[in-house]
Design a protein around this motif. Structure first.
Motif, mmCIF file in Angstrom:
data_model
loop_
_atom_site.group_PDB
_atom_site.id
_atom_site.type_symbol
_atom_site.label_atom_id
_atom_site.label_comp_id
_atom_site.label_asym_id
_atom_site.label_seq_id
_atom_site.Cartn_x
_atom_site.Cartn_y
_atom_site.Cartn_z
ATOM 1 N N SER A 150 0.801 -1.210 0.017
ATOM 2 C CA SER A 150 0.047 0.040 0.108
ATOM 3 C C SER A 150 0.888 1.300 0.038
ATOM 4 N N ASP A 151 2.023 1.265 0.502
ATOM 5 C CA ASP A 151 2.814 2.473 0.576
ATOM 6 C C ASP A 151 4.569 1.863 0.610
ATOM 7 N N PHE A 152 5.328 2.408 -0.190
ATOM 8 C CA PHE A 152 6.547 1.886 -0.429
ATOM 9 C C PHE A 152 7.328 2.174 1.048
ATOM 10 N N THR A 153 7.179 3.276 1.438
ATOM 11 C CA THR A 153 8.008 3.597 2.850
ATOM 12 C C THR A 153 7.580 2.538 3.822
ATOM 13 N N GLU A 154 6.332 2.234 3.954
ATOM 14 C CA GLU A 154 5.805 1.343 5.062
ATOM 15 C C GLU A 154 6.128 -0.089 4.822
ATOM 16 N N GLN A 155 6.297 -0.262 3.344
ATOM 17 C CA GLN A 155 6.757 -1.606 3.272
ATOM 18 C C GLN A 155 8.264 -1.944 3.682
ATOM 19 N N LEU A 156 9.049 -0.775 3.385
ATOM 20 C CA LEU A 156 10.556 -0.813 3.537
ATOM 21 C C LEU A 156 10.604 -0.995 4.873
ATOM 22 N N LYS A 157 10.062 -0.433 5.699
ATOM 23 C CA LYS A 157 10.219 -0.336 7.067
ATOM 24 C C LYS A 157 9.852 -1.605 7.629
ATOM 25 N N TYR A 158 8.721 -2.320 7.278
ATOM 26 C CA TYR A 158 8.470 -3.934 7.643
ATOM 27 C C TYR A 158 9.758 -4.629 7.179
ATOM 28 N N ARG A 159 10.261 -4.479 5.994
ATOM 29 C CA ARG A 159 11.273 -5.445 5.579
ATOM 30 C C ARG A 159 12.571 -5.200 6.238
ATOM 31 N N ILE A 160 12.867 -4.075 6.282
ATOM 32 C CA ILE A 160 14.099 -3.632 7.400
ATOM 33 C C ILE A 160 13.984 -4.535 8.865
ATOM 34 N N LYS A 161 12.867 -4.210 9.308
ATOM 35 C CA LYS A 161 12.602 -4.983 10.399
ATOM 36 C C LYS A 161 12.987 -6.359 10.487
ATOM 37 N N GLN A 162 12.352 -6.905 9.355
ATOM 38 C CA GLN A 162 12.305 -8.238 9.202
ATOM 39 C C GLN A 162 13.782 -9.021 8.906
ATOM 40 N N GLU A 163 14.472 -8.076 8.112
ATOM 41 C CA GLU A 163 15.780 -8.607 7.340
ATOM 42 C C GLU A 163 16.989 -8.192 8.011
ATOM 43 N N ILE A 164 17.028 -6.799 8.467
ATOM 44 C CA ILE A 164 18.296 -6.328 8.901
ATOM 45 C C ILE A 164 18.097 -6.410 10.571
ATOM 46 N N LYS A 165 17.028 -6.126 11.000
ATOM 47 C CA LYS A 165 17.111 -6.084 12.532
ATOM 48 C C LYS A 165 17.573 -4.880 13.214
ATOM 49 N N ILE A 166 17.579 -3.879 12.430
ATOM 50 C CA ILE A 166 17.881 -2.327 12.833
ATOM 51 C C ILE A 166 16.887 -1.545 12.702
ATOM 52 N N PRO A 167 16.695 -0.656 13.855
ATOM 53 C CA PRO A 167 15.686 0.338 13.665
ATOM 54 C C PRO A 167 15.537 1.068 12.148
ATOM 55 N N SER A 168 14.577 1.266 11.622
ATOM 56 C CA SER A 168 14.438 1.723 10.315
ATOM 57 C C SER A 168 14.801 3.188 10.234
ATOM 58 N N TRP A 169 14.680 3.822 11.291
ATOM 59 C CA TRP A 169 14.886 5.233 11.416
ATOM 60 C C TRP A 169 16.643 5.509 11.056
ATOM 61 N N LEU A 170 17.229 4.532 11.368
ATOM 62 C CA LEU A 170 18.844 4.615 11.217
ATOM 63 C C LEU A 170 18.892 4.370 9.710
ATOM 64 N N VAL A 171 18.257 4.082 9.034
ATOM 65 C CA VAL A 171 18.443 3.890 7.272
ATOM 66 C C VAL A 171 17.458 4.433 6.479
ATOM 67 N N LEU A 172 16.114 4.492 6.575
ATOM 68 C CA LEU A 172 15.311 5.407 5.686
ATOM 69 C C LEU A 172 15.426 6.829 5.615
ATOM 70 N N PRO A 173 15.977 7.626 6.742
ATOM 71 C CA PRO A 173 16.214 9.031 6.361
ATOM 72 C C PRO A 173 17.375 9.299 5.455
ATOM 73 N N ILE A 174 18.345 8.303 5.635
ATOM 74 C CA ILE A 174 19.489 8.427 4.731
ATOM 75 C C ILE A 174 19.238 7.804 3.414
#
Length: 301
Positions: free
Chosen positions: A187-211
């Motif tokens: 439904s939304d790319f940003t929300e999907q990426l937040k979910y996948r980051i949580k599942q795959e990388i195991k670090i907070p998305s706020w450390l990744v997505l703003p960059i």
């Protein structure tokens, strides 16, 4: 001063490293080999290669507005103005679309299957999860109208990224299709990426997505917020059939539920009991076909 320089260098290295790694993962997601997809579909008996090659078809290289060609088959066993265009998912190719195409060939529609940018026989350097792909779909549609006339009637079937592409086309470029069938979109790319980051990388998305969002804009020319089906779905007035597997843990089914709720007017929802991501047809074929038949009959398509 030296400590500050070391700290600044460390921050710079982190930002650049995260930005490049993140955008490389998105822009150049590893694709399945064409032969792998072909053999998988044939082995699973979802594609009969002999029957496919018997179908009357025209190979067409459609020019993308971004300077490459899209490898398409225009498949036309019938003298009809009814067509369906199929958009495959990320890492797949047009061989994956044949099983869906067969459903509509059996129901009297002509069909177009094609490779998205950077997939199969099409050109293009990056994948953009619907952002550039929606304009490529528009180019395919313009080619169809050029060949069949402005009065041609067509639907769009999309799976995963292809479903997002269909929604973005109808919601931002032209609601020209007679109907849309969207199978397991986010439904939304940003929300999907937040979910996948949580599942795959195991670090907070706020450390990744703003960059990552700035690097994506610099490297591929668009913002993540520009790939948001939920922000445009209400612009689509034509009937939409939403499909998702309830067991999908790659793109959660609540994303399709959210899109269904936001869509006004004619719509249907089919939630498949079985199957992982993009497996609703493969694991629930009878129910999938019944959902399509009900949709087409309900809205006289």
């Amino acid at each position: 001063m030296k400590k500050w320089l070391v700290l600044l260098f460390g921050v710079f290295t982190y930002v650049v490293g995260i930005g490049i790694y993140f955008t490389n993962r998105l822009m150049f997601m590893r694709k399945k080999e064409d032969e792998f997809v072909r053999n998988r579909e044939i082995t699973a008996k979802r594609v009969n290669e002999t029957e496919f090659y018997k179908l009357p078809k025209t190979k067409v290289m459609v020019a993308s507005p971004f300077g490459y060609d899209l490898d398409c088959y225009f498949i036309h066993p019938y003298n009809t103005k009814k067509w369906v265009i199929f958009c495959h998912g990320i890492t797949e190719n047009k061989w994956n679309s044949i099983k869906y195409m067969n459903l509509f060939i059996e129901r009297g529609f002509n069909s177009i299957i094609y490779d998205h940018r950077r997939h199969g026989g099409s050109g293009g350097r990056t994948s953009s999860y619907g952002y550039y792909e929606k304009w490529d779909l528009d180019a395919v549609i313009k080619e169809l109208k050029k060949r069949e006339g402005e009065d041609v009637k067509f639907g769009i079937h999309g799976e995963s990224m292809g479903a997002v592409t269909a929604i973005l086309y109808g919601g931002t470029i032209d609601d020209a299709a007679s109907f849309y069938i969207v199978d397991c979109p986010f439904s939304d790319f940003t929300e999907q990426l937040k979910y996948r980051i949580k599942q795959e990388i195991k670090i907070p998305s706020w450390l990744v997505l703003p960059i990552g969002k700035y690097f994506l804009k610099m490297r591929d020319g668009y913002w993540m917020k520009d790939v948001s089906p939920q922000s445009v779905i209400s612009n689509i007035q034509k009937p939409v059939l939403f499909i998702h597997s309830e067991k999908d843990d790659f793109i959660l089914s609540n994303m399709t539920r959210a899109l269904f709720e936001k869509k006004t007017g004619d719509k249907k929802l089919f939630l498949a009991v079985n199957g992982a991501h993009a497996q609703s047809f493969n694991e629930n074929r009878k129910e999938y076909e019944e959902a399509i038949d009900d949709f087409l009959e309900t809205f006289s398509l």
